[in-house]
Design an enzyme around this catalytic site. Structure first.
Site, PDB file in Angstrom:
ATOM      1  N   ASP A   1       0.833  -1.203   0.000  1.00  0.00           N
ATOM      2  CA  ASP A   1       0.000   0.000   0.000  1.00  0.00           C
ATOM      3  C   ASP A   1       0.869   1.255   0.000  1.00  0.00           C
ATOM      4  OD1 ASP A   1      -2.004   1.842   0.248  1.00  0.00           O
ATOM      5  OD2 ASP A   1      -2.562   1.317   2.310  1.00  0.00           O
TER       6      ASP A   1
ATOM      7  N   LYS B   1       1.565   7.869   0.751  1.00  0.00           N
ATOM      8  CA  LYS B   1       1.951   7.917   2.169  1.00  0.00           C
ATOM      9  C   LYS B   1       3.248   8.718   2.278  1.00  0.00           C
ATOM     10  CE  LYS B   1      -0.207   3.574   3.543  1.00  0.00           C
ATOM     11  NZ  LYS B   1      -1.277   4.139   4.393  1.00  0.00           N
TER      12      LYS B   1
ATOM     13  N   ARG C   1     -11.072  -0.772   2.203  1.00  0.00           N
ATOM     14  CA  ARG C   1     -12.532  -0.900   2.278  1.00  0.00           C
ATOM     15  C   ARG C   1     -13.133  -1.130   0.891  1.00  0.00           C
ATOM     16  NH1 ARG C   1     -12.920   4.806   5.259  1.00  0.00           N
ATOM     17  NH2 ARG C   1     -10.853   4.054   5.881  1.00  0.00           N
TER      18      ARG C   1
HETATM   19  N1  BES Z   1      -3.154   0.063   5.173  1.00  0.00           N
HETATM   20  C1  BES Z   1      -3.572   1.288   5.753  1.00  0.00           C
HETATM   21  C2  BES Z   1      -3.830   1.190   7.261  1.00  0.00           C
HETATM   22  C3  BES Z   1      -2.670   0.832   8.139  1.00  0.00           C
HETATM   23  C4  BES Z   1      -2.019   1.794   8.852  1.00  0.00           C
HETATM   24  C5  BES Z   1      -2.281  -0.478   8.303  1.00  0.00           C
HETATM   25  C6  BES Z   1      -0.984   1.455   9.698  1.00  0.00           C
HETATM   26  C7  BES Z   1      -1.243  -0.816   9.148  1.00  0.00           C
HETATM   27  C8  BES Z   1      -0.594   0.154   9.844  1.00  0.00           C
HETATM   28  C9  BES Z   1      -4.866   1.744   5.092  1.00  0.00           C
HETATM   29  O1  BES Z   1      -5.051   1.383   3.772  1.00  0.00           O
HETATM   30  C10 BES Z   1      -4.848   3.236   5.127  1.00  0.00           C
HETATM   31  O2  BES Z   1      -3.984   3.807   4.528  1.00  0.00           O
HETATM   32  N2  BES Z   1      -5.814   3.830   5.826  1.00  0.00           N
HETATM   33  C11 BES Z   1      -5.919   5.220   5.941  1.00  0.00           C
HETATM   34  C12 BES Z   1      -7.366   5.582   5.754  1.00  0.00           C
HETATM   35  C13 BES Z   1      -7.630   7.045   5.676  1.00  0.00           C
HETATM   36  C14 BES Z   1      -7.052   7.618   4.417  1.00  0.00           C
HETATM   37  C15 BES Z   1      -9.115   7.250   5.722  1.00  0.00           C
HETATM   38  C16 BES Z   1      -5.458   5.614   7.337  1.00  0.00           C
HETATM   39  O3  BES Z   1      -5.753   4.911   8.284  1.00  0.00           O
HETATM   40  O4  BES Z   1      -4.750   6.619   7.443  1.00  0.00           O
HETATM   41 ZN    ZN Z   2      -4.108  -0.366   3.179  1.00  0.00          ZN
HETATM   42 ZN    ZN Z   3      -4.145   2.727   2.382  1.00  0.00          ZN
END
Ligand code: BES
Ligand code: ZN
Ligand code: ZN
Length: 479
Positions: free
Chosen positions: A252, A259, A333
């Site tokens: 990701d 990120k 999601r």
């Molecule tokens: N894979 C990430 C979530 C994650 C964060 C997993 C830390 C493991 C460790 C997920 O896809 C993500 O990026 N979520 C975002 C959602 C937001 C943009 C609404 C998040 O949690 O920042």
């Molecule tokens: Zn993710």
């Molecule tokens: Zn993500």
């Protein structure tokens, strides 16, 4: 197999040993010399030690006093954790085989200690060029406990192996573990244990109109996969299957909402939900549980490319629902929504999804538990929580009030993939709820799935979170 566990009747004189006792008073004095007993006593009384090492030159003896002041599950967890502490000593002395002699009142303790030793002894050496040098010394754990059966040991071994396979998958970098490779690895696990695997190709995924999975995959050079795992014993105790759904984002980057700063380097872990589902099916099949289980794993990476999806896009999901994408990093999601609506065709008794879904879940409770929510009835929730306590992958149930659903309403589509600044783990769950019409639980494992440092027997990197929990729950359900 990483560390093998055996039942054993006797121990030879030079056999290295761990003795379990409930208290200082209950120590069998025949086992130790006068000096040794004196030493144990001082260590316990003056230095407040609970684990004492007696060096008999040829034979190393660990004396472990179990502090039973805590409640049962916590005590058992302490014993598992002692396995990790003792392992450090075992490794530094290059011991290959250790015997567990249980003189405490509880047979569970020898199993828990063996479990802790074996889980802590895990290593991911695939990419080490000096494997022999790096390899752990411990190969074999013998349990000398008349109350523990061969069957219990074999069952434990299978669950441990399943957990470690799951860790392997999480630890594999995306340079190896693309979505198609993940499917291949699951096929291998299926062959080894006996569960059935079907891999849906991109063409099939297109035909099924899995708009979420396809949108996330647009920036990838590798096709997505949708893997269906099934364990169906002849006279299963459940008429309708239990379906497990695992997030399989093999990497990701965040996509165009890339990120930044810290965080991307660990994102090979974003398929930990998928790894947990695969590991669970392995354990269930190996132990031939009498329960019908199906696993669904949507998989892709999430990347930047001129073809990649962007914030502002509107997509149509497998269920027909439209989603406004407001953040390409909220991709989990989207792929899970498709898998959850696909699960309807099985008329499931219960669906549980596991996903490293939100940083918000991690921020809320850290590595100490699994954030849980869903519409399943209290009986199921309590059973799951009980399993969580037993294996010490505890569930923290979050509120799932209707009002949180308001936060993901979209102006131009039915829902959006981004909530507000608060309750991020819950709004992600509310998003998923749009795709279910059956009893369902959502487990956000973002906190415990991947660790920056060892935490007792949970080794750095992938932890295999979910495997031991789901196995225990399914076993209870198959009775
Ligand atoms: N894979 C990430 C979530 C994650 C964060 C997993 C830390 C493991 C460790 C997920 O896809 C993500 O990026 N979520 C975002 C959602 C937001 C943009 C609404 C998040 O949690 O920042
Ligand atoms: Zn993710
Ligand atoms: Zn993500």
């Amino acid at each position: 197999m990483f560390t093998t566990i055996h039942k054993s009747k006797k121990i030879n004189e030079s056999g290295h040993a761990i003795y379990l006792f409930s208290s200082l008073k209950s120590i069998n004095t025949k086992l130790f010399s006068k000096d040794e007993l004196e030493y144990i006593k001082t260590q316990v009384e003056k230095n407040e030690q609970k684990t004492i090492l007696i060096n008999r030159l040829k034979q190393q003896v660990f004396v472990l006093l179990i502090d039973e002041k805590k409640e049962k599950h916590a005590t058992v967890e302490t014993v598992r954790a002692k396995g990790a502490t003792i392992l450090a000593s075992i490794k530094s002395q290059k011991i290959a085989e250790i015997n567990i002699l249980n003189h405490s009142s509880e047979k569970l303790y020898s199993l828990a200690l063996a479990e802790g030793l074996a889980l802590a002894n895990y290593q991911f050496l695939k990419y080490k060029t000096t494997k022999a040098k790096s390899a752990t010394s411990l190969k074999k754990v013998n349990i000398l406990d008349a109350d523990v059966s061969e069957g219990q040991i074999t069952e434990l071994q299978h669950v441990i192996d399943a957990t470690l396979f799951s860790r392997d998958l999480v630890n594999e970098p995306v340079s190896f573990l693309s979505a198609p490779q993940l499917s291949k690895e699951i096929e291998k696990l299926g062959k080894q244990s006996g569960f059935k695997v079907e891999v849906l190709s991109k063409a099939k995924i297109e035909a099924l109109k899995m708009g979420g999975l396809l949108a996330v995959n647009k920036g990838s050079v590798q096709p997505p996969t949708f893997t269906i795992l099934e364990w169906k014993p002849k006279n299963a105790s459940n008429k309708k299957p239990i379906v497990l759904v695992g997030k399989g984002v093999v990497y990701d980057t965040g996509g165009y909402n890339i990120k930044v700063g810290t965080g991307m380097e660990t994102m090979k872990c974003d398929m930990a939900g998928a790894a947990a589902v695969a590991g669970t099916l392995y354990a269930v099949a190996k132990n031939k549980l009498n329960v019908h289980v199906i696993g669904l794993i949507p998989a892709t990476d999430n990347r930047v490319d001129s073809k990649a999806y962007v914030a502002g896009d509107v997509i149509t999901m497998h269920s027909g629902k439209t989603v406004e994408v407001l953040n390409t990093d909220a991709e989990g999601r989207l792929i899970l929504g498709d898998a959850l609506s696909y699960a309807k065709k099985y008329n499931p008794e219960l669906v549980i999804d596991l996903a490293t879904l939100t940083g918000a879940a991690m921020a809320a409770i850290g590595k100490y538990g699994i954030v849980a929510m869903g519409n399943a009835d209290d009986k199921i929730k309590n059973k799951l929580k009980e399993s969580g306590n037993v294996v010490y992958e505890r569930l923290a149930e979050f509120p799932f009030w209707e009002e949180y659903g308001d936060l993901i309403k979209s102006d131009i589509a039915e829902i959006k993939n981004l909530g507000g600044p608060y309750g991020g783990a819950i709004t992600a769950g509310k998003f998923l709820e749009h795709f279910v019409d059956y009893p369902w639980m959502h487990f956000d494992i973002a906190g415990p799935a991947f660790l920056e440092a060892n935490d007792a027997y949970r080794t750095k990197g992938g932890t295999g979170t979910g495997v031991r929990l789901l196995y225990h729950f399914l076993k209870n359900n198959s009775k």
